[in-house]
Design a protein around this motif. Structure first.
Motif, PDB file in Angstrom:
ATOM      1  N   VAL A 189       9.895  -7.929   2.564  1.00  0.00           N
ATOM      2  CA  VAL A 189       9.715  -6.763   3.434  1.00  0.00           C
ATOM      3  C   VAL A 189       8.855  -5.711   2.734  1.00  0.00           C
ATOM      4  O   VAL A 189       7.961  -5.112   3.353  1.00  0.00           O
ATOM      5  N   GLU A 190       9.100  -5.498   1.452  1.00  0.00           N
ATOM      6  CA  GLU A 190       8.271  -4.547   0.688  1.00  0.00           C
ATOM      7  C   GLU A 190       6.832  -5.020   0.628  1.00  0.00           C
ATOM      8  O   GLU A 190       5.889  -4.228   0.796  1.00  0.00           O
ATOM      9  N   LEU A 191       6.648  -6.317   0.378  1.00  0.00           N
ATOM     10  CA  LEU A 191       5.294  -6.848   0.233  1.00  0.00           C
ATOM     11  C   LEU A 191       4.544  -6.822   1.564  1.00  0.00           C
ATOM     12  O   LEU A 191       3.334  -6.545   1.599  1.00  0.00           O
ATOM     13  N   ILE A 192       5.233  -7.048   2.642  1.00  0.00           N
ATOM     14  CA  ILE A 192       4.596  -6.962   3.962  1.00  0.00           C
ATOM     15  C   ILE A 192       4.089  -5.543   4.212  1.00  0.00           C
ATOM     16  O   ILE A 192       2.987  -5.355   4.752  1.00  0.00           O
ATOM     17  N   ARG A 193       4.863  -4.552   3.821  1.00  0.00           N
ATOM     18  CA  ARG A 193       4.419  -3.162   4.000  1.00  0.00           C
ATOM     19  C   ARG A 193       3.148  -2.896   3.190  1.00  0.00           C
ATOM     20  O   ARG A 193       2.223  -2.216   3.666  1.00  0.00           O
ATOM     21  N   VAL A 194       3.086  -3.437   1.977  1.00  0.00           N
ATOM     22  CA  VAL A 194       1.882  -3.291   1.156  1.00  0.00           C
ATOM     23  C   VAL A 194       0.693  -3.950   1.848  1.00  0.00           C
ATOM     24  O   VAL A 194      -0.388  -3.356   1.970  1.00  0.00           O
ATOM     25  N   PHE A 195       0.885  -5.177   2.314  1.00  0.00           N
ATOM     26  CA  PHE A 195      -0.200  -5.909   2.968  1.00  0.00           C
ATOM     27  C   PHE A 195      -0.640  -5.218   4.263  1.00  0.00           C
ATOM     28  O   PHE A 195      -1.833  -5.182   4.589  1.00  0.00           O
ATOM     29  N   ASP A 196       0.309  -4.677   5.017  1.00  0.00           N
ATOM     30  CA  ASP A 196      -0.045  -3.956   6.243  1.00  0.00           C
ATOM     31  C   ASP A 196      -1.010  -2.810   5.941  1.00  0.00           C
ATOM     32  O   ASP A 196      -1.998  -2.603   6.659  1.00  0.00           O
ATOM     33  N   GLU A 197      -0.715  -2.068   4.890  1.00  0.00           N
ATOM     34  CA  GLU A 197      -1.579  -0.949   4.506  1.00  0.00           C
ATOM     35  C   GLU A 197      -2.962  -1.429   4.086  1.00  0.00           C
ATOM     36  O   GLU A 197      -3.986  -0.832   4.451  1.00  0.00           O
ATOM     37  N   VAL A 198      -3.009  -2.526   3.340  1.00  0.00           N
ATOM     38  CA  VAL A 198      -4.291  -3.025   2.831  1.00  0.00           C
ATOM     39  C   VAL A 198      -5.148  -3.598   3.957  1.00  0.00           C
ATOM     40  O   VAL A 198      -6.335  -3.274   4.075  1.00  0.00           O
ATOM     41  N   PHE A 199      -4.571  -4.449   4.789  1.00  0.00           N
ATOM     42  CA  PHE A 199      -5.364  -5.085   5.851  1.00  0.00           C
ATOM     43  C   PHE A 199      -5.872  -4.063   6.864  1.00  0.00           C
ATOM     44  O   PHE A 199      -6.898  -4.283   7.515  1.00  0.00           O
ATOM     45  N   ALA A 200      -5.188  -2.952   6.995  1.00  0.00           N
ATOM     46  CA  ALA A 200      -5.615  -1.913   7.936  1.00  0.00           C
ATOM     47  C   ALA A 200      -6.849  -1.151   7.464  1.00  0.00           C
ATOM     48  O   ALA A 200      -7.388  -0.336   8.211  1.00  0.00           O
ATOM     49  N   THR A 201      -7.320  -1.445   6.249  1.00  0.00           N
ATOM     50  CA  THR A 201      -8.466  -0.692   5.709  1.00  0.00           C
ATOM     51  C   THR A 201      -9.808  -1.324   6.029  1.00  0.00           C
ATOM     52  O   THR A 201     -10.854  -0.696   5.831  1.00  0.00           O
TER      53      THR A 201
ATOM     54  N   LYS B 246      -2.565  -6.924  10.962  1.00  0.00           N
ATOM     55  CA  LYS B 246      -3.536  -6.280  11.828  1.00  0.00           C
ATOM     56  C   LYS B 246      -4.633  -5.630  10.999  1.00  0.00           C
ATOM     57  O   LYS B 246      -4.357  -4.885  10.055  1.00  0.00           O
ATOM     58  N   CYS B 247      -5.890  -5.913  11.370  1.00  0.00           N
ATOM     59  CA  CYS B 247      -7.047  -5.363  10.652  1.00  0.00           C
ATOM     60  C   CYS B 247      -7.433  -4.000  11.232  1.00  0.00           C
ATOM     61  O   CYS B 247      -6.894  -3.557  12.248  1.00  0.00           O
TER      62      CYS B 247
END
Length: 401
Positions: free
Chosen positions: A292-304, A245-246
């Protein structure tokens, strides 16, 4: 001037709702002369689809505009012998007869292959059903929501995870792919006719097409494969083929199948070059083990960042991804417009959805607005050899509307 591929091809569309009539629409896009046969009065029940609860509100009959474009309409009450006689005369001069009436209804109305084939040895009789033409369910009514989507296992499989309810289909989602299969059956039979001079009976059904759409997993089951549980998005086994999600609430899906080569480029694109040397994600196996760890990282990044910014960055780095489209995007989607996926009706600026086939050097007709109920009845009857007195007699009897 080069002729349309199907110019002169006469098609009788004696069907309702989506898949079967849509196959006739594709034939019309390439120049076939399609006659829509519908009952007098209210006409094809499909005309009323947008009035059902839950459908979009519009001043236009959007469903009918799509499936009935380019066609002519004759209103026949096929329960009457005089109307059946009209149909038989049309069949004698037709190339293709399309129906989706269940076998029992065809028998009752005198529309079976055995009844029509002797009238025209070159006729392609194309029948469409929900569950096939044999077995206990041959006469069972089928719609794409139940015969295609639910029966095939797709409804069960296409959901967020095992805990969420099965996913509902959207209008025509299975019908339109089925229409392309039906179209291909008809065209294959036309090709055979070119070689043999003989027509024949072709068919397909919603259930078969649903299983074909779900073919990879269906074949796995047939091979005795063992299936893993369906995981929630946050627990997906591969972070680089997951969706995110962006900042503006829009979604994007990564599709990095060439992961080893593209991993460094993705990390740089996300502004996280540190991930390249992060021991947790050093190899493909590491990234999958810690997805699962990497998805959490990507979630934070794409939300920016908003979707438009991520599109620019990902495209600029040659990374494979897709936008989770929404209908609001569609009327101005330049790629769709450039490729003729959407095109205007004749003498209008309103767009319609093109059939998804292009043949180099062969033009498709400019879409024409659909007909009113029985709009061309008199014209069609005159072409079939009926004089004015005969036409009036048919009208008075109620055979023609």
């Amino acid at each position: 001037m080069e002729k349309d591929i199907f110019e002169g091809l006469k098609v009788l569309d004696c069907a309702s709702f989506i898949a079967a009539p849509a196959a006739a629409t594709v034939l019309s896009d390439f120049g076939a002369d399609v006659i829509k046969i519908e009952p007098p009065g209210s006409g094809d029940p499909y005309r009323n689809l947008p009035n059902l609860p839950g459908y979009p509100a519009s001043e236009h009959n959007f469903a009918w505009m799509l499936e009935a474009r380019n066609k002519k309409s004759i209103a026949l009450d096929l329960s009457k012998p005089d109307a059946q006689a009209v149909l038989y005369r049309l069949v004698a001069e037709a190339d293709v007869f399309i129906t989706n009436f269940p076998p029992g209804v065809r028998e009752k109305l005198g529309l079976t292959y055995d009844k029509l084939a002797p009238l025209n040895e070159r006729l392609i009789y194309a029948s469409f059903t929900g569950y096939g033409e044999k077995g206990d369910e041959a006469n069972k009514p089928g719609f794409d929501s139940n015969a295609y989507w639910a029966r095939s296992g797709l409804m069960d499989l296409v959901r967020a995870d095992e805990e969420t309810t099965p996913a509902r289909s959207v209008a025509g989602m299975g019908d339109h792919p089925c229409a392309m299969a039906f179209y291909s059956a008809i065209v294959t039979a036309l090709y055979r006719r070119e070689r043999t001079g003989k027509g024949g009976h072709v068919s397909t059904n919603l259930m078969a097409n649903g299983v074909w759409a779900n073919g990879v997993l269906a074949q796995a089951k047939l091979c005795g494969a063992k299936f893993s549980r369906r995981r929630p998005r946050e627990q997906a086994l591969n972070a680089v083929t997951n969706h995110y999600k962006c900042k503006d609430g829009r979604w994007i899906i990564l599709s990095l199948l060439n992961e080893e080569r593209q991993w460094p480029a993705l990390a740089r694109c996300l502004g996280r070059e540190d991930l390249i040397t992060d021991a947790r994600f050093a190899t493909k196996a590491d990234r999958h083990a810690r997805s699962v760890e990497l998805i959490r990282v990507f979630d934070e990044v794409f939300a920016t960042k908003p979707l438009a910014e991520w599109r620019r960055l990902l495209d600029g780095n040659g990374l494979v991804f897709g936008v989770v489209g929404i209908l609001d995007d569609m009327p101005t989607d330049q790629q769709m417009l450039d490729n003729g996926v959407l095109l205007p009706f004749e003498n209008d600026t309103m767009l319609t959805v093109n059939s998804p086939i292009w043949i180099d050097g062969a033009k498709k007709v400019q879409p024409r607005k659909p007909p009113g109920i029985g709009e061309h009845s008199d014209e069609i009857l005159r072409t079939a050899g009926y004089d004015e007195a005969a036409i009036q007699t048919l009208r008075k009897s109620g055979a023609v509307g």
